[in-house]
Design an enzyme around this catalytic site. Structure first.
Site, PDB file in Angstrom:
ATOM      1  N   GLY A   1      11.726   6.173   7.066  1.00  0.00           N
ATOM      2  CA  GLY A   1      10.471   6.884   6.915  1.00  0.00           C
ATOM      3  C   GLY A   1       9.363   5.908   6.580  1.00  0.00           C
ATOM      4  O   GLY A   1       9.635   4.812   6.070  1.00  0.00           O
TER       5      GLY A   1
ATOM      6  N   GLN B   1       1.438   3.125   3.132  1.00  0.00           N
ATOM      7  CA  GLN B   1       2.298   1.929   3.199  1.00  0.00           C
ATOM      8  C   GLN B   1       1.791   0.921   4.224  1.00  0.00           C
ATOM      9  O   GLN B   1       2.138  -0.253   4.165  1.00  0.00           O
ATOM     10  CB  GLN B   1       3.741   2.326   3.557  1.00  0.00           C
ATOM     11  CG  GLN B   1       4.422   3.139   2.468  1.00  0.00           C
ATOM     12  CD  GLN B   1       5.857   3.436   2.845  1.00  0.00           C
ATOM     13  OE1 GLN B   1       6.116   4.388   3.566  1.00  0.00           O
ATOM     14  NE2 GLN B   1       6.780   2.600   2.389  1.00  0.00           N
TER      15      GLN B   1
ATOM     16  N   CYS C   1      12.896   2.266  -0.506  1.00  0.00           N
ATOM     17  CA  CYS C   1      11.564   2.387   0.078  1.00  0.00           C
ATOM     18  C   CYS C   1      11.178   1.039   0.673  1.00  0.00           C
ATOM     19  O   CYS C   1      11.410   0.004   0.042  1.00  0.00           O
ATOM     20  CB  CYS C   1      10.573   2.775  -1.015  1.00  0.00           C
ATOM     21  SG  CYS C   1       8.870   2.916  -0.450  1.00  0.00           S
ATOM     22  N   LEU C   2      10.608   1.043   1.874  1.00  0.00           N
ATOM     23  CA  LEU C   2      10.194  -0.220   2.499  1.00  0.00           C
ATOM     24  C   LEU C   2       9.146  -0.948   1.661  1.00  0.00           C
ATOM     25  O   LEU C   2       8.985  -2.154   1.790  1.00  0.00           O
ATOM     26  CB  LEU C   2       9.658   0.041   3.914  1.00  0.00           C
ATOM     27  CG  LEU C   2      10.699   0.527   4.937  1.00  0.00           C
ATOM     28  CD1 LEU C   2      10.029   0.845   6.268  1.00  0.00           C
ATOM     29  CD2 LEU C   2      11.806  -0.516   5.129  1.00  0.00           C
TER      30      LEU C   2
ATOM     31  N   HIS D   1      10.171  12.225  -0.129  1.00  0.00           N
ATOM     32  CA  HIS D   1       9.777  10.844  -0.440  1.00  0.00           C
ATOM     33  C   HIS D   1       8.472  10.482   0.274  1.00  0.00           C
ATOM     34  O   HIS D   1       7.550   9.930  -0.343  1.00  0.00           O
ATOM     35  CB  HIS D   1      10.925   9.921  -0.016  1.00  0.00           C
ATOM     36  CG  HIS D   1      10.665   8.456  -0.192  1.00  0.00           C
ATOM     37  ND1 HIS D   1      11.431   7.658  -1.011  1.00  0.00           N
ATOM     38  CD2 HIS D   1       9.742   7.627   0.359  1.00  0.00           C
ATOM     39  CE1 HIS D   1      10.966   6.413  -0.966  1.00  0.00           C
ATOM     40  NE2 HIS D   1       9.955   6.365  -0.129  1.00  0.00           N
ATOM     41  N   GLU D   2       8.392  10.805   1.579  1.00  0.00           N
ATOM     42  CA  GLU D   2       7.196  10.435   2.350  1.00  0.00           C
ATOM     43  C   GLU D   2       5.974  11.240   1.921  1.00  0.00           C
ATOM     44  O   GLU D   2       4.874  10.698   1.835  1.00  0.00           O
ATOM     45  CB  GLU D   2       7.447  10.597   3.854  1.00  0.00           C
ATOM     46  CG  GLU D   2       8.562   9.721   4.421  1.00  0.00           C
ATOM     47  CD  GLU D   2       8.507   8.268   3.986  1.00  0.00           C
ATOM     48  OE1 GLU D   2       7.403   7.709   3.842  1.00  0.00           O
ATOM     49  OE2 GLU D   2       9.582   7.677   3.763  1.00  0.00           O
TER      50      GLU D   2
ATOM     51  N   HIS E   1       4.422   9.812  -1.086  1.00  0.00           N
ATOM     52  CA  HIS E   1       3.578   8.639  -0.802  1.00  0.00           C
ATOM     53  C   HIS E   1       2.127   9.046  -0.562  1.00  0.00           C
ATOM     54  O   HIS E   1       1.202   8.291  -0.882  1.00  0.00           O
ATOM     55  CB  HIS E   1       4.067   7.927   0.468  1.00  0.00           C
ATOM     56  CG  HIS E   1       5.096   6.863   0.235  1.00  0.00           C
ATOM     57  ND1 HIS E   1       4.863   5.751  -0.556  1.00  0.00           N
ATOM     58  CD2 HIS E   1       6.352   6.719   0.710  1.00  0.00           C
ATOM     59  CE1 HIS E   1       5.940   4.980  -0.548  1.00  0.00           C
ATOM     60  NE2 HIS E   1       6.865   5.547   0.202  1.00  0.00           N
TER      61      HIS E   1
END
Ligand code: NI
Length: 161
Positions: A46, A51, A90-91, A132-133, A136
């Protein structure tokens, strides 16, 4: 398509609340394509606007290589049930994982690239990815919510699975 730079924890952009997208312009469509390419190349499941430095309510999610790609414009959780603790990463927080409590099942409403509103109901890991997304988009990182972060040894075990 283009590979976008992924911002990491500590960058203030990740802490901002994103603005709604009112018009789906060609620029937004290119952004979706670039975000998907960036997510794939980074081996993520994701990726959300902030991000990649874009403070708009937009995210892409694909939890399985052969599974569906979800392009989410202005996503919101319209219902949720249950609760499950599991690990996530998470990236923007490379090399780390934490245990986070999330709903077991969620229904997300979003707009697609054609401007059509749709709903998707997900369970388990996909539900977790949606939550999660969407977090963000409000400047929330999973590490804010984690009951604990995994140790190096625990991460090694996880990566061997
Ligand atoms: Ni993330």
């Amino acid at each position: 398509m283009a590979y976008l730079k992924i911002l990491t924890e500590g960058d203030e952009t990740l802490r901002k609340t994103c603005r709604k997208i009112d018009n789906i312009t060609p620029r937004i469509l290119t952004l979706l394509d670039d975000m998907t390419e960036t997510m794939h190349r980074a081996n993520g499941v994701g990726l959300a606007g902030p991000q990649v430095g874009v403070l708009r309510r937009i995210a892409v999610v694909q939890t399985e290589p052969d599974g569906p790609l979800y392009e989410l414009i202005n996503p919101k959780i319209v219902s949720s049930s249950g609760s499950v603790s599991d690990y996530e990463g998470c990236l923007s927080i490379p090399g780390k994982y934490g245990i986070v409590d999330r709903p077991e099942k969620v229904t997300v409403e979003a707009t697609d690239r054609a401007g059509v509103t749709f709903r998707v109901t997900a369970e388990g890991f996909l539900a977790r990815a949606f939550c999660h997304e969407i977090d963000h988009l409000d400047g929330v990182l999973y590490s804010d919510k984690a009951e604990k972060m995994l140790t190096k040894e625990e991460i090694k075990e996880l990566e061997q699975d």
